[in-house]
Design an enzyme around this catalytic site. Sequence first.
Site, PDB file in Angstrom:
ATOM      1  N   TRP A 160       0.802  -1.225   0.000  1.00  0.00           N
ATOM      2  CA  TRP A 160       0.000   0.000   0.000  1.00  0.00           C
ATOM      3  C   TRP A 160       0.835   1.276   0.000  1.00  0.00           C
ATOM      4  O   TRP A 160       0.321   2.352  -0.284  1.00  0.00           O
ATOM      5  CB  TRP A 160      -0.935   0.021   1.218  1.00  0.00           C
ATOM      6  CG  TRP A 160      -0.252  -0.213   2.535  1.00  0.00           C
ATOM      7  CD1 TRP A 160      -0.180  -1.389   3.214  1.00  0.00           C
ATOM      8  CD2 TRP A 160       0.461   0.749   3.323  1.00  0.00           C
ATOM      9  NE1 TRP A 160       0.540  -1.235   4.376  1.00  0.00           N
ATOM     10  CE2 TRP A 160       0.933   0.077   4.468  1.00  0.00           C
ATOM     11  CE3 TRP A 160       0.745   2.112   3.181  1.00  0.00           C
ATOM     12  CZ2 TRP A 160       1.685   0.719   5.459  1.00  0.00           C
ATOM     13  CZ3 TRP A 160       1.490   2.750   4.160  1.00  0.00           C
ATOM     14  CH2 TRP A 160       1.947   2.061   5.282  1.00  0.00           C
ATOM     15  N   ARG A 169       7.211  -1.196 -11.068  1.00  0.00           N
ATOM     16  CA  ARG A 169       8.453  -1.936 -10.847  1.00  0.00           C
ATOM     17  C   ARG A 169       8.276  -3.416 -11.125  1.00  0.00           C
ATOM     18  O   ARG A 169       9.247  -4.122 -11.443  1.00  0.00           O
ATOM     19  CB  ARG A 169       8.941  -1.714  -9.411  1.00  0.00           C
ATOM     20  CG  ARG A 169      10.378  -2.129  -9.183  1.00  0.00           C
ATOM     21  CD  ARG A 169      10.939  -1.529  -7.920  1.00  0.00           C
ATOM     22  NE  ARG A 169      10.524  -2.241  -6.730  1.00  0.00           N
ATOM     23  CZ  ARG A 169      10.936  -1.911  -5.494  1.00  0.00           C
ATOM     24  NH1 ARG A 169      11.725  -0.866  -5.322  1.00  0.00           N
ATOM     25  NH2 ARG A 169      10.535  -2.599  -4.451  1.00  0.00           N
ATOM     26  N   LYS A 184      -2.441  -7.878  -7.964  1.00  0.00           N
ATOM     27  CA  LYS A 184      -3.371  -7.624  -6.865  1.00  0.00           C
ATOM     28  C   LYS A 184      -2.789  -6.515  -5.994  1.00  0.00           C
ATOM     29  O   LYS A 184      -1.863  -6.736  -5.218  1.00  0.00           O
ATOM     30  CB  LYS A 184      -3.596  -8.872  -6.016  1.00  0.00           C
ATOM     31  CG  LYS A 184      -4.727  -8.704  -4.989  1.00  0.00           C
ATOM     32  CD  LYS A 184      -4.619  -9.692  -3.868  1.00  0.00           C
ATOM     33  CE  LYS A 184      -3.525  -9.340  -2.886  1.00  0.00           C
ATOM     34  NZ  LYS A 184      -3.724  -8.006  -2.238  1.00  0.00           N
ATOM     35  N   PRO A 185      -3.319  -5.299  -6.107  1.00  0.00           N
ATOM     36  CA  PRO A 185      -2.837  -4.222  -5.243  1.00  0.00           C
ATOM     37  C   PRO A 185      -3.360  -4.385  -3.823  1.00  0.00           C
ATOM     38  O   PRO A 185      -4.329  -5.121  -3.579  1.00  0.00           O
ATOM     39  CB  PRO A 185      -3.414  -2.970  -5.903  1.00  0.00           C
ATOM     40  CG  PRO A 185      -4.655  -3.441  -6.586  1.00  0.00           C
ATOM     41  CD  PRO A 185      -4.357  -4.850  -7.045  1.00  0.00           C
ATOM     42  N   ALA A 186      -2.742  -3.689  -2.893  1.00  0.00           N
ATOM     43  CA  ALA A 186      -3.181  -3.737  -1.504  1.00  0.00           C
ATOM     44  C   ALA A 186      -4.597  -3.191  -1.366  1.00  0.00           C
ATOM     45  O   ALA A 186      -4.993  -2.251  -2.059  1.00  0.00           O
ATOM     46  CB  ALA A 186      -2.221  -2.935  -0.628  1.00  0.00           C
ATOM     47  N   SER A 239       5.455  -7.703   4.086  1.00  0.00           N
ATOM     48  CA  SER A 239       6.126  -8.126   5.316  1.00  0.00           C
ATOM     49  C   SER A 239       6.762  -9.500   5.165  1.00  0.00           C
ATOM     50  O   SER A 239       6.327 -10.330   4.360  1.00  0.00           O
ATOM     51  CB  SER A 239       5.127  -8.160   6.470  1.00  0.00           C
ATOM     52  OG  SER A 239       4.225  -9.241   6.331  1.00  0.00           O
ATOM     53  N   GLU A 260      10.382  -9.035  -1.955  1.00  0.00           N
ATOM     54  CA  GLU A 260      10.963  -7.834  -1.357  1.00  0.00           C
ATOM     55  C   GLU A 260      10.243  -7.649  -0.036  1.00  0.00           C
ATOM     56  O   GLU A 260       9.097  -7.215   0.008  1.00  0.00           O
ATOM     57  CB  GLU A 260      10.775  -6.630  -2.297  1.00  0.00           C
ATOM     58  CG  GLU A 260      11.672  -5.462  -1.952  1.00  0.00           C
ATOM     59  CD  GLU A 260      11.009  -4.499  -0.984  1.00  0.00           C
ATOM     60  OE1 GLU A 260      11.356  -4.584   0.218  1.00  0.00           O
ATOM     61  OE2 GLU A 260      10.180  -3.704  -1.401  1.00  0.00           O
ATOM     62  N   ARG A 288      10.878  10.245   4.606  1.00  0.00           N
ATOM     63  CA  ARG A 288      10.283  10.058   3.289  1.00  0.00           C
ATOM     64  C   ARG A 288       9.104   9.099   3.409  1.00  0.00           C
ATOM     65  O   ARG A 288       9.170   8.084   4.081  1.00  0.00           O
ATOM     66  CB  ARG A 288      11.338   9.506   2.332  1.00  0.00           C
ATOM     67  CG  ARG A 288      10.838   9.107   0.959  1.00  0.00           C
ATOM     68  CD  ARG A 288      12.040   8.735   0.077  1.00  0.00           C
ATOM     69  NE  ARG A 288      11.645   8.153  -1.188  1.00  0.00           N
ATOM     70  CZ  ARG A 288      11.729   6.851  -1.480  1.00  0.00           C
ATOM     71  NH1 ARG A 288      12.197   6.004  -0.582  1.00  0.00           N
ATOM     72  NH2 ARG A 288      11.367   6.394  -2.657  1.00  0.00           N
ATOM     73  N   CYS A 294       9.987   0.363   3.374  1.00  0.00           N
ATOM     74  CA  CYS A 294      10.869  -0.714   3.809  1.00  0.00           C
ATOM     75  C   CYS A 294      12.321  -0.260   3.842  1.00  0.00           C
ATOM     76  O   CYS A 294      13.143  -0.840   4.552  1.00  0.00           O
ATOM     77  CB  CYS A 294      10.702  -1.917   2.898  1.00  0.00           C
ATOM     78  SG  CYS A 294      11.011  -1.549   1.157  1.00  0.00           S
ATOM     79  N   GLU A 391      10.349  -3.333  12.631  1.00  0.00           N
ATOM     80  CA  GLU A 391      10.279  -2.303  11.608  1.00  0.00           C
ATOM     81  C   GLU A 391       9.258  -1.251  12.054  1.00  0.00           C
ATOM     82  O   GLU A 391       8.087  -1.560  12.267  1.00  0.00           O
ATOM     83  CB  GLU A 391       9.864  -2.930  10.274  1.00  0.00           C
ATOM     84  CG  GLU A 391      10.028  -2.013   9.087  1.00  0.00           C
ATOM     85  CD  GLU A 391       9.831  -2.746   7.758  1.00  0.00           C
ATOM     86  OE1 GLU A 391      10.323  -2.259   6.736  1.00  0.00           O
ATOM     87  OE2 GLU A 391       9.185  -3.818   7.760  1.00  0.00           O
TER      88      GLU A 391
END
Length: 490
Positions: A160, A169, A184-186, A239, A260, A288, A294, A391
Amino acid sequence: MTALTETDLLARVRSQLFIGGEWRDASDAQTLDVRDPATNAVVKTIASATVADGAAALDAAVDAFESWSRTPARERAELLRRAFDLLQERKEEFALLMTIEMGKPLAEARGEVVYGGEFLRWFSEEAAHVQGRYGANPEGTGRMIVSQHPVGPCYLITPWNFPLAMATRKIAPALAAGCTVVIKPAELTPLTTLYFAQLLQDAGLPDGVVNVITTSHSGAVSEPIIRDPRLRKLSFTGSTPVGVKLLEQAAGGVLRTSMELGGNAPFLVFDDADLDKAVEGALLAKFRNIGQACTAANRFLVHRSVAEEFTRRVTERVQAMRVGRGTEDGVAIGPLIDDRAVAKAKALVSDAVSRGASVRTGGAAIPREGTFFEPTVVSDVAAGSDILREEIFGPVLAIVPFDDEDEAVALANATEYGLVSYVFTENLARGQRMIECLETGMMGLNMGVVSNAAGPFGGWKSSGLGREGGAEGIHEYLQTKYTLTPNPFA
């Protein structure tokens, strides 16, 4: 040209699934709401895909694969270039859309349009450069041909926090290589991907080459796609725990995977660092995208001799940051993505303080509409604090002093993650030693941002597998074939 209002822009974004070149409702007519995190208001209601819709999307990608894989590389490249050009024309629309659904300041959203667009341009240039090789084997008994082939239909799962850049990318190298995709986007930020699919249609995308499914049932919809024997590639950004689960699902089909995953980036400031550069780099590396990246610096390891001065300078700059909705002038810190993100930031700061850390500025949720957390600086963070292990994914800068180079390296590497590191030193030899010693897939040397379409993005250890971007990026979507033929002179 008159700028689009938010209402007009949102009306342009399709609310349906994009499958086989057609916009369609979910098979059971279910929907999901997309909210503006700055106000918590619903900005659009869109289709929520079912398992059957996921299967239909994969069917479309499979059906389109043979034709697309045989499309000349130059034609694939020209489509990506047309998409790049259209994105430049619509950059303000995409920037505003990302600010609405994700919350980042508009200036940063414009930067993401530039960054995301570069993947389209880069891989449009890479498409025609896929090469093999030909030569005699060492014994002279035959000739070896090594060729590259598209891996097949791909399933792409995006996060997201960078709705456009993470889509380009992944989509750009897949299309450049001759693959077809289901993306499939968030659930939290799906609108940018839907709008990008419309752009690809306008650029001349053949039916079925890119399919978009949005859903509030991610696991249930994704698993059958991943386990389908026709799927040949899985790419995921998110994650580490979710990535591990997806890898387990992908193992049965021995899928090519790109992962990733999470990060816990160390930011090292040595006693010989240029503090002006280090402070500027720190602000970029930490704040940023509101710290929701990440690649965000998670642990600021600062030599004890300069720790107080560095902390003072950073704190002054952070105190001056304006918080607000990303569309407002001068805003540097927008909302976090949801209430859970706010609660996590609060808990991490509280734990650090309970172990002896000092809050120099910020440290609390902001009692206003939306999901805002104060930009925060915490110093003298003790070993064992949760903020050094987890994180953060928020605007919290945590500082730990160190005494010598060996201690700094040990602290930096004391994590299961290894995505990126940042080093500030004016000593060339020390910088070279850090390249050798830090266990991360990327490093910024006197730089607070490393991401670039021409660079191979990816991590070591639990931060993932594979690379996105650079010359390496297209090879994640290619498979190698070796052919031996007889010696033609025998």
